[in-house]
Every structure is written in C-alpha cells, then in structure tokens.
Design a protein around this motif. Structure first.
Motif, PDB file in Angstrom:
ATOM      1  N   HIS A  51       0.062 -51.330  -3.248  1.00 58.67           N
ATOM      2  CA  HIS A  51      -1.331 -51.418  -3.706  1.00 58.67           C
ATOM      3  C   HIS A  51      -1.727 -50.377  -4.746  1.00 58.67           C
ATOM      4  O   HIS A  51      -2.597 -50.621  -5.567  1.00 58.67           O
ATOM      5  N   ASP A  52      -1.092 -49.209  -4.740  1.00 57.72           N
ATOM      6  CA  ASP A  52      -1.476 -48.186  -5.724  1.00 57.72           C
ATOM      7  C   ASP A  52      -0.551 -48.133  -6.937  1.00 57.72           C
ATOM      8  O   ASP A  52      -0.733 -47.297  -7.815  1.00 57.72           O
ATOM      9  N   ASP A 111      -6.374 -48.969   3.451  1.00 62.14           N
ATOM     10  CA  ASP A 111      -6.360 -47.905   2.454  1.00 62.14           C
ATOM     11  C   ASP A 111      -7.421 -46.854   2.794  1.00 62.14           C
ATOM     12  O   ASP A 111      -7.174 -45.660   2.787  1.00 62.14           O
ATOM     13  N   HIS A 139       1.017 -42.354   1.533  1.00 59.67           N
ATOM     14  CA  HIS A 139      -0.242 -43.100   1.640  1.00 59.67           C
ATOM     15  C   HIS A 139       0.028 -44.606   1.600  1.00 59.67           C
ATOM     16  O   HIS A 139      -0.556 -45.372   2.367  1.00 59.67           O
ATOM     17  N   ASN A 188      -7.258 -42.875   3.793  1.00 62.06           N
ATOM     18  CA  ASN A 188      -7.931 -41.866   2.969  1.00 62.06           C
ATOM     19  C   ASN A 188      -8.903 -41.022   3.795  1.00 62.06           C
ATOM     20  O   ASN A 188      -9.035 -39.823   3.572  1.00 62.06           O
TER      21      ASN A 188
HETATM   22 MN    MN Z   1      -4.798 -46.325  -2.027  1.00 57.50          MN
END
Ligand code: MN
Length: 478
Positions: free
Chosen positions: A73-74, A139, A49, A143
């Motif tokens: 980012h995560d 993002d 991801h 998703n």
């Molecule tokens: Mn994310």
C-alpha cells in the motif's frame, strides 16, 4: 523475535489454510525491495509498517488480495515504483486497491476550513470502493500504535480523525474489534485528562472482576452442559476504555452505574441454544429488571445480534451476559469483513444466502454513505473541542460552508462572497424564508436572495452576525 516473513507465514497458515502463500511472499519481497532503507518516524524500517498493515488484514480474515494490497500500500507513495508497476507484477485488482488507498491518504488535513470537505471526499472515495476502508483501517491502527513518535500537532490530528471519523464508520459497518482498537488507541491523545481519569476509575474494576468472572464461568459452563446446550466457548470481554468513558461521562462518573465494563460471553451452536441458555441463567440468578435485550429477533441497526441480560450473580454482584451463535460472534467482531470471508470459503447453500444478504446490506451502506455526502447528518457527532463550536451548512449546490455556532444567513452570504453579503435581501433555509438573525444549524441548506439595487448593508445585521469577516465588510461599507 520473529522475522517479518515468518509472522506472515504463521498467520496465513492459521487463517488461510487453503490459500497458496506464494503470492503473498512475492508481494512481501517486492515491498521490501522497493522500500529499501526507508525508515518510519520511529526509526523502524518502513517495511515493518507494511507488514503490520497486512497482518491486520489477515487477522480480519479478508480475502488474500487485501493482504497483498496491504503489503504494497505504501509503495507508490514512498518509492520509485508506480501503480502501473504493481499492476504488471500483481494484478489490476490489487493495483486498484492500492490506488484507492493512496487517494484516500492524499486527503490531508488542510486546516479546519477544509475539514468538512475532506470528510465529504472521503465518503465519496469509500462509496466508490468500500474495500479501501479496510486497508485504511489497518494502516491507521498501525500508525496510531506509533503515534508517540510523531510531532504533537500531527498526533492530535490523526487521533481526532480516527476517533471522530474512522471509528464511527467501523461502527456503522458493524466491525466491533476495529472500532474498539481505533477508539482506544486515539483516546489518550484526544482527551488526555479524561483518559487518565477513566483509567484510574476502572483500574479497580479490572483488577477484581477478572478473577470473579472466571469463577462464574465455571458455574455457567456446568449448568449449560447439564441443560444440554451445545456450548462452543465462554469468555469474558472487557469494554474498550473509550466506551467506558462515554458511559461514565453520561452517568455521573460512577463506575457502579455501568453494568458492562466486563461482560461474560456465551457462544453456542444454534439460535435455539441461545434462548435455552438464557433460561438456564435466569433459573440460577435473578435478572435485573429492564436489562434483558433480545437483539436476535430485533437486531441493532448495524446488524448486531445477541441476547443480553444482567443478573444478580454470586455474592449479589451484577454480571452482564451476552449470548450468541458463532456466526453472530464473527459478524459482531468483523462485520462486513466476516461476510467476505464466508464468500471465499466455498459455495454452500448457507454461504450463498449470506452472500446475498450481505450484498443487500452493502448496497444499503453505500447508499447511506452517498446520502451523508449530501446531508452530512453525521456532523453532529463531531464533539471535539476544535469542532464543537462550528457548524456546517450547505449552499444550494451542495458545497459545504463552515461557520461558527449561531451564525446567521448574513454570515453565510459574506462567507461566500463579499458582494453577496452587500446585496443580501432575504434568505431561505431548507426552502423556507427565515429572518435575518436566524441561527443556522448544521446540515441547513441556505439560499441567499439578493436585491440588485441595494447600495449598503443594513447596520441592524451587526447585532446578530457572528463572523469577523461579515463584521469587517459591513463596517467598511456603511
Ligand atoms: Mn501506510
């Protein structure tokens, strides 16, 4: 199948020929190490991801720090590493972007009542640093692609939010490619039946028109070259399914009433080539009345520029043409993002001018976003089932109160506080006195004037109020 890192290397060498990839590889290794065995809902490794998010940012040719932030980012949310670790290992700038994205991410949906508040906070975060919206878009698009693995209620929430909030923002920022992806990926989850219906109606158009446009392309290409036009590219573009749906719904569900399900795009070197190309098209084919639009001399509010015309083409079929320069094309697809790219591409006079123009546009958008937090005019575009029957009004301090359609100032007073309802005397809407049964509208600013000596609510209010809460409180007291 390509390994993640190979995919990144390949796209970087294509879109960032001058950039040193070492920084990006370091970010990839850090993210992979941090996420370890974390898995997504789909069972895929979490790192995939992060990579997909970064790849989108690189597709949009944003500055390299966006790609780095996309990879990371995560990390703070799902691993033991913190924002501070990112700052130490990378830079303050990257850490700031990751932090902004994380904050935005934490604005989770908290039911209908808090919805407007979330929206407002989001506008504020974006106004603070508009860059994070790009990371969020990347993002979100990834998703949405794996939405089928999520529980149904979550699917619907993410899809509605993408369709009603993210896509309109992408549109406002002039990012057509991003808007279309957000819309088309969410469409089937938000309106499953309309999605099927639209798909079935346009299937035939898709099947027949593609080959036909290829034939047209050859004719046009010859004509233009003969006319001395410097053509960069001619291709056909398919309108997004959600865009088709909106037009279908407004035009009796008849696909023949929609001219631009497919359009032929002509990309040329200069503005004067655009006008010459238009003349050449009209010389061969008769234009449809009222369908010639000059968005070059009069751009759309989001900055969109092109010449549009629909002509009666070969075999009497209508075809829409969109004529533009390369720059107009890039700006249409990536909007603000394309300006960031130019800015990184060097310091030529032309680039400087564009950058200044962009800065001006950027501050305008920021201001507008800030204003939206006050007036919430956008709320009218919330047309989904869940929100259709609700309105959003403001207290004098700017807090947002969510009420059912046709609610009155009395409903408003009780929604804030029971005592405010009991002591209600009069109300001002947008600074003017209104009657007790006035029907509030989204965006109204409502001020309640109380009568301290009032002992009981007025039974007459019961005739016009809409909320259960007000009804219960009034009945209890009278
Ligand atoms: Mn994310």
């Amino acid at each position: 199948m390509f390994k993640n890192i190979e995919k990144i290397r390949q796209l970087l060498s294509q879109n960032y020929p001058k950039v040193n990839v070492e920084l990006v590889e370091r970010a990839y290794n850090f993210a992979e190490m941090a996420h370890q065995d974390n898995k997504r809902f789909s069972g895929e490794p979490q790192i995939n991801h992060s990579v997909n998010t970064a790849l989108h940012l690189a597709e949009w040719k944003l500055p390299i720090n966006f790609v780095v932030a996309g990879l990371l980012h995560d990390v703070p949310e799902y691993t033991k590493y913190t924002i501070a670790d990112i700052e130490t290992n990378f830079s303050r700038d990257v850490a700031k972007m990751v932090e902004g994205e994380m904050k935005l991410d934490s604005l989770r949906y908290r039911g209908e009542k808090k919805y407007a508040e979330n929206l407002r906070q989001m506008f504020i975060s974006v106004a603070d640093d508009v860059r994070i919206i790009f990371i969020k878009f990347a993002d979100r698009i990834d998703n949405l692609k794996s939405l089928s693995f999520l529980p149904e209620n979550k699917q619907k929430r993410l899809a509605i939010e993408s369709l009603e909030i993210y896509a309109p923002i992408a549109n406002r920022l002039g990012m057509d490619v991003i808007r279309q992806q957000l819309e088309d990926l969410s469409f089937k989850y938000v309106y499953p039946e309309d999605y099927e219906k639209t798909l079935n109606l346009v299937k035939n158009v898709y099947a027949t028109k593609e080959g036909y446009l290829e034939k047209i392309r050859k004719i046009v290409s010859k004509d233009l070259v003969k006319g001395g036009i410097r053509v960069a590219e001619i291709h056909s573009r398919k309108k997004g399914l959600y865009g088709v749906y909106k037009k279908l719904a407004a035009r009796n569900w008849n696909p023949n009433n929609i001219y631009d399900i497919f359009a032929s795009r002509i990309i040329v070197e200069s503005e004067s080539d655009c006008y010459s190309a238009l003349g050449i098209l009209h010389h061969r084919w008769k234009p449809v009345k009222g369908r010639i639009k000059d968005y070059i001399s009069q751009p759309k509010p989001n900055g969109y520029q092109s010449l549009h015309t629909t002509v009666f083409c070969e075999d009497g079929k209508t075809v829409e043409f969109q004529i533009r320069t390369k720059t107009m094309h890039e700006e249409d697809e990536y909007g603000l993002a394309s300006h960031w790219f130019y800015r990184e591409q060097g310091e030529g006079q032309e680039n400087k001018k564009k950058h200044i123009a962009w800065l001006r546009e950027f501050s305008k958008i920021q201001k507008e976003i800030k204003e939206k937090t006050k007036f919430f005019e956008n709320i009218d575009s919330l047309k989904t089932d869940i929100f259709q029957k609700r309105i959003f009004v403001f207290t004098p301090k700017g807090d947002i109160i969510n009420l059912p359609e046709n609610a009155t100032p009395v409903d408003f007073a009780y929604a804030i506080h029971t005592e405010l309802g009991h002591k209600y005397a009069r109300a001002k809407v947008n600074d003017e006195l209104v009657s007790d049964d006035y029907k509030l509208l989204s965006g109204d600013k409502v001020e309640i004037i109380i009568e301290r000596s009032r002992k009981k609510p007025d039974p007459a209010w019961l005739k016009s109020i809409k909320t259960r809460k007000a009804r219960m409180m009034i009945k209890e007291k009278i």
